[in-house]
Write an enzyme that holds these catalytic residues in place. Structure first.
Site, mmCIF file in Angstrom:
data_model
loop_
_atom_site.group_PDB
_atom_site.id
_atom_site.type_symbol
_atom_site.label_atom_id
_atom_site.label_comp_id
_atom_site.label_asym_id
_atom_site.label_seq_id
_atom_site.Cartn_x
_atom_site.Cartn_y
_atom_site.Cartn_z
ATOM 1 N N ARG A 154 -0.490 -15.166 10.361
ATOM 2 C CA ARG A 154 -1.187 -15.012 11.535
ATOM 3 C C ARG A 154 -0.816 -16.215 12.449
ATOM 4 N NH1 ARG A 154 -5.222 -14.489 7.301
ATOM 5 N NH2 ARG A 154 -6.042 -12.163 7.392
ATOM 6 N N LYS A 178 -8.178 -16.671 6.870
ATOM 7 C CA LYS A 178 -9.918 -16.455 7.353
ATOM 8 C C LYS A 178 -10.912 -16.863 6.399
ATOM 9 C CE LYS A 178 -8.852 -12.650 10.753
ATOM 10 N NZ LYS A 178 -9.126 -11.345 11.237
ATOM 11 N N HIS A 247 1.655 -11.249 16.706
ATOM 12 C CA HIS A 247 0.960 -10.154 15.682
ATOM 13 C C HIS A 247 1.967 -9.390 15.402
ATOM 14 C CE1 HIS A 247 -2.655 -11.698 14.335
ATOM 15 N NE2 HIS A 247 -3.099 -10.713 13.947
ATOM 16 N N ARG A 250 4.116 -10.339 12.463
ATOM 17 C CA ARG A 250 3.245 -9.921 11.185
ATOM 18 C C ARG A 250 2.990 -8.407 11.062
ATOM 19 N NH1 ARG A 250 -0.957 -11.877 8.017
ATOM 20 N NH2 ARG A 250 -3.037 -10.487 8.308
ATOM 21 N N HIS A 273 -5.553 -10.030 3.319
ATOM 22 C CA HIS A 273 -6.808 -9.241 3.776
ATOM 23 C C HIS A 273 -7.902 -9.230 2.542
ATOM 24 C CE1 HIS A 273 -4.010 -6.589 6.533
ATOM 25 N NE2 HIS A 273 -4.432 -7.675 7.025
ATOM 26 N N TYR A 282 -0.915 0.337 7.394
ATOM 27 C CA TYR A 282 0.508 0.160 7.438
ATOM 28 C C TYR A 282 0.987 1.383 6.520
ATOM 29 C CZ TYR A 282 -0.278 -4.423 9.357
ATOM 30 O OH TYR A 282 -0.861 -5.465 9.859
#
Length: 318
Positions: A154, A178, A247, A250, A273, A282
């Site tokens: 990220r 995150k 992004h 990514r 994730h 994806y």
């Protein structure tokens, strides 16, 4: 939408609500501004439809308002935000005895089609990353872009990297994702070479006290905006056929990895994730690619063209 004055009969309760948000619930200024824009828009709409008191509209009117927002091109997500603001406001009005019920309580926003992330194809990524840098800053830029694409970082993860985040001997990088969760990621051969090329240049820009891996000409940590700007510039200079942003690299990493491996769980781990449903977007990208290949290749799918014949003639021949 241009700013339009809200009539007094509707404006006074709004002012009390905005004061409540700012002082009692201590929402951020950004959140308060968002509520104000959305509720002012609803107030103007009510006034245009001859509703001059907040207790006048019912659920049917709110549905009409949602329909108008849809016709104006707002996405399902934006309309959901509007409805959330209206519901929150009416809870306040009911509490203050300025309304008897909440007309937005059971109204739902229309569903929007899930937007797929944009990706660059493998050839384009290779062209961009294989282009030779012309100056020290471009050596840094290529290193950043290689690392994003190599490890699926990220933007925030890239900007936060320190010198000790990278293990060149082990070809891996430790990032903080995150929620403060750390994960170790492999770094590809080309990215390792790019880091090795950047480190001597960096030592001439940054002081010994600076720990950031990527620094500006002034020697301080590179900002998110600077990274975005440099990637956009690199794409323009090197002839990319679409606007580049971190992004996208990514997303391209994720799509290309999934296309080659088919291992959704592994890609989920690499991307950091928490929910595999986030990664599953994806698979839709991969299916789109497969569908395009099918349409171009399958003898019963592709349209044949005959020299001197029209599209209609070709259809008749099929």
């Amino acid at each position: 939408m241009p700013e339009v004055a809200v009539p007094g009969s509707l404006a006074d309760p709004l002012a009390a609500f905005f004061d409540h948000l700012a002082s009692e619930t201590r929402h951020s200024q950004r959140t308060c501004d968002s509520y104000q824009r959305d509720l002012n828009r609803f107030a103007v709409w009510l006034n245009q439809h001859q509703y001059h008191q907040w207790q006048a509209p019912n659920s049917h009117d709110v549905r009409r308002y949602v329909a108008d927002l849809t016709r104006q091109g707002l996405s399902g997500r934006s309309i959901a935000r509007h409805l959330s603001a209206i519901r929150r406001f009416y809870r306040f009005l009911v509490r203050e005895k300025l309304a008897t019920d909440n007309p937005a309580l059971d109204i739902r926003a229309p569903k929007s089609g899930r937007r797929l992330p944009k990706v660059a194809d493998v050839d384009q990524v290779n062209h961009l990353l294989d282009s030779l840098p012309d100056d020290p800053l471009e050596i840094r830029d290529v290193c950043m872009f290689e690392l994003i694409y190599s490890s699926g970082l990220r933007l925030s993860e890239l900007a936060a990297l320190d010198l000790d985040s990278v293990d060149l001997r082990g070809s891996q990088v430790r990032v903080q994702g995150k929620g403060g969760k750390e994960r170790d990621l492999p770094v590809g051969r080309k990215a390792v070479a790019a880091i090795r090329a950047w480190l001597p240049v960096r030592s001439g820009m940054a002081s010994d006290a600076e720990q950031a891996l990527f620094v500006s000409q002034r020697g301080d940590r590179l900002s998110h905006r600077s990274i975005q700007s440099r990637l956009s510039r690199w794409g323009l200079v090197k002839g990319a056929d679409q606007r580049l942003h971190p992004h996208m690299l990514r997303h391209s990493f994720a799509s290309h990895m999934l296309e080659s491996s088919g291992d959704l769980r592994a890609v989920q781990e690499l991307l950091g994730h928490a929910d595999i449903a986030t990664t599953q977007v994806y698979t839709h990208l991969d299916f789109q690619h497969l569908a395009q290949v099918y349409d171009k290749s399958h003898p019963r799918a592709r349209r044949r063209r005959y020299d001197g014949g029209s599209d209609k003639d070709a259809q008749n021949h099929e």
